[in-house]
Design an enzyme around this catalytic site. Sequence first.
Site, mmCIF file in Angstrom:
data_model
loop_
_atom_site.group_PDB
_atom_site.id
_atom_site.type_symbol
_atom_site.label_atom_id
_atom_site.label_comp_id
_atom_site.label_asym_id
_atom_site.label_seq_id
_atom_site.Cartn_x
_atom_site.Cartn_y
_atom_site.Cartn_z
ATOM 1 C CB SER A 42 -16.680 3.041 11.198
ATOM 2 O OG SER A 42 -16.224 3.114 12.517
ATOM 3 C CD GLU A 164 -12.954 -3.698 8.997
ATOM 4 O OE1 GLU A 164 -11.969 -4.276 8.492
ATOM 5 O OE2 GLU A 164 -13.094 -2.470 9.001
ATOM 6 C CD GLU A 205 -14.297 -2.377 5.247
ATOM 7 O OE1 GLU A 205 -13.655 -3.294 5.790
ATOM 8 O OE2 GLU A 205 -14.257 -1.199 5.646
ATOM 9 C CD GLU A 286 -8.649 -0.875 12.543
ATOM 10 O OE1 GLU A 286 -9.402 0.028 12.140
ATOM 11 O OE2 GLU A 286 -8.250 -1.802 11.812
ATOM 12 C CG ASP A 313 -9.243 3.847 12.104
ATOM 13 O OD1 ASP A 313 -8.797 4.906 11.624
ATOM 14 O OD2 ASP A 313 -10.231 3.264 11.628
ATOM 15 C CE LYS A 338 -9.533 3.671 8.169
ATOM 16 N NZ LYS A 338 -10.782 3.761 8.959
#
Length: 424
Positions: A42, A164, A205, A286, A313, A338
Amino acid sequence: MAKIASIRGLEILDSRGNPTVRVLLTLDDGTVVSSSVPSGASTGEHEAVELRDGDKARFGGKGVRKAVANINEQIAPKFIGLCPTRQAEIDKLLIQLDGTPNKEKLGANAILGVSMAVARAAAQSAGLPLYAYLGGVGAIRLPVPMMNILNGGKHADNSVDFQEFMVMPIGAPSFAEALRYGAETFHALAKILKKKGYATSVGDEGGFAPNLKSNEEACEVIVEAIEAAGFQPGKDIAIALDPAASSFWAGGSYDLAKSGQGKKNSDALIALYQEWLKRFPIVSIEDGLDENDWSGFAKFTAAQGRHTQLVGDDIFVTNPEFIRRGIAEKAANAVLIKLNQIGTVSETVQAIALCRKAGWGYVISHRSGETEDTFMADFAVAMGGGQIKTGSASRSERIAKYNRLLEIEAELGAAAEFRSPFGR
């Protein structure tokens, strides 16, 4: 001072079995290190470019031989003899050598691999752990983990739109105990899902990826698992979400097609989140809106930002330019960090500096395609933000980061600090 003696790129595989870059670097004092670069599924449209070969006859076009060749033929010859302690200078030279705004010439995967290897070599040559080298004597804070225990969206082939669902052990007294809280909740969730007749296979994940009846049921079963593990929801363990809304933004609306909940505009999606915030112990959301929905982000932050961590993000992609805009427009109150979104260690540190100056939170994050490299664990302690997002209590490429943090906490001993980023 030790100098760089050799740099070599190598094509390896990540946790999804796709190629990625490893850099092997040696110094003239005998120091030998390696670094491996993760890859996201993503991804934000403004991220630094991950260079892929495009040869469909090999790894479906995902090979990284071009990036490796750039390391060996373009980067290495120009960096032999440089001192690895000059991180900012080396990163600037890498950026200049590439010469493009998004690192598309050499590839952000090539550039980041070298940047990380340089930092690791300097630390090892100096006889310092990486977190202490990067963060100095004040690098003593262990991060609260955001453990992804339920997957949906692009990370799982199931009926859940949001990507998530994570647990955050905000009430734990130490990182080791936080990890235990999360792991026990993860195993409790497995039993609950089995009892309900759901599959307990895991996504990219490490979180479970069952076909739930709704997006809301994900939060419901997590609360049930927290309680079944013997913890108090909201006090010992809270919930964090990453809907990854860009992944279900289509045709001008948010299409919750996987769960069958229909299409929503920004206001309706914000209202859904606000309803959830009343029902569930959620402390962080997020990418609740699309990466280009700046007005939606600002509206959500104005309504909820005083009470909830709202993390950007895809909208910020660890890029100082976008973070500055976000601060000016009050589009969030935290940034997901990141390393491979921006491409060098120095630029990542700059992005964090902006967050600190604005009083924003920041979360050091992995990618869905990971390796056994633990750089980000040390980096999280070095930067002192108190939060890390590196997956579930399963899959060895995730556990490697947690185990490294256990080592760091043990090494710091009585100096180690662990506290909730939410003042609880």
